[in-house]
Design a protein around this motif. Structure first.
Motif: not given
Ligand code: SF4
Length: 106
Positions: A8-10, A48, A51, A84, A86
């Motif tokens: 997860c980028k976050k 990813c 978001c 996430c 998604r």
């Molecule tokens: S889309 Fe999902 S995996 Fe990507 S940064 Fe957002 S929460 Fe994390």
């Protein structure tokens, strides 16, 4: 077998990924399925793009790179499962790109 981990980028601003790599190195947790494999190579660790990202457009080059080094299976990290909204979109994106999916890393 060549595999990759999607995170997860976050979480990349605070997580070093160390537990994913430790579990992989020890063939523990979700990587225990490779215990009988002679060679399992971790060939990618990617996120990813955030978001608001368009997975198909923004991750196209990452997919190309993964394919070029023969990655067949992508582990979806625990942080994606936890964070996430998604998750299914992420899963379907990987499936559309013909990756096998394993839910989880450590
Ligand atoms: S889309 Fe999902 S995996 Fe990507 S940064 Fe957002 S929460 Fe994390």
């Amino acid at each position: 077998m060549n595999i990759a981990i999607m995170v997860c980028k976050k979480l990349t601003s605070e997580c070093s990924g160390s537990w994913c790599f430790k579990a992989f190195a020890e063939k523990d947790k979700s990587f225990a399925i490779y215990k009988s494999e002679i060679e399992t190579n971790l060939c990618g660790f990617f996120h990813c793009n955030g978001c608001g990202s368009n997975l198909d457009k923004e991750l196209e080059y990452k997919v190309t790179q993964l394919k070029k080094v023969g990655v067949k299976t992508v582990h979806i990290s625990k942080c994606i499962e936890v964070e996430c909204d998604r998750y299914n979109e992420v899963r379907n994106f990987l499936l559309r790109n013909d990756f096998n999916i394993i839910d989880g890393t450590h």
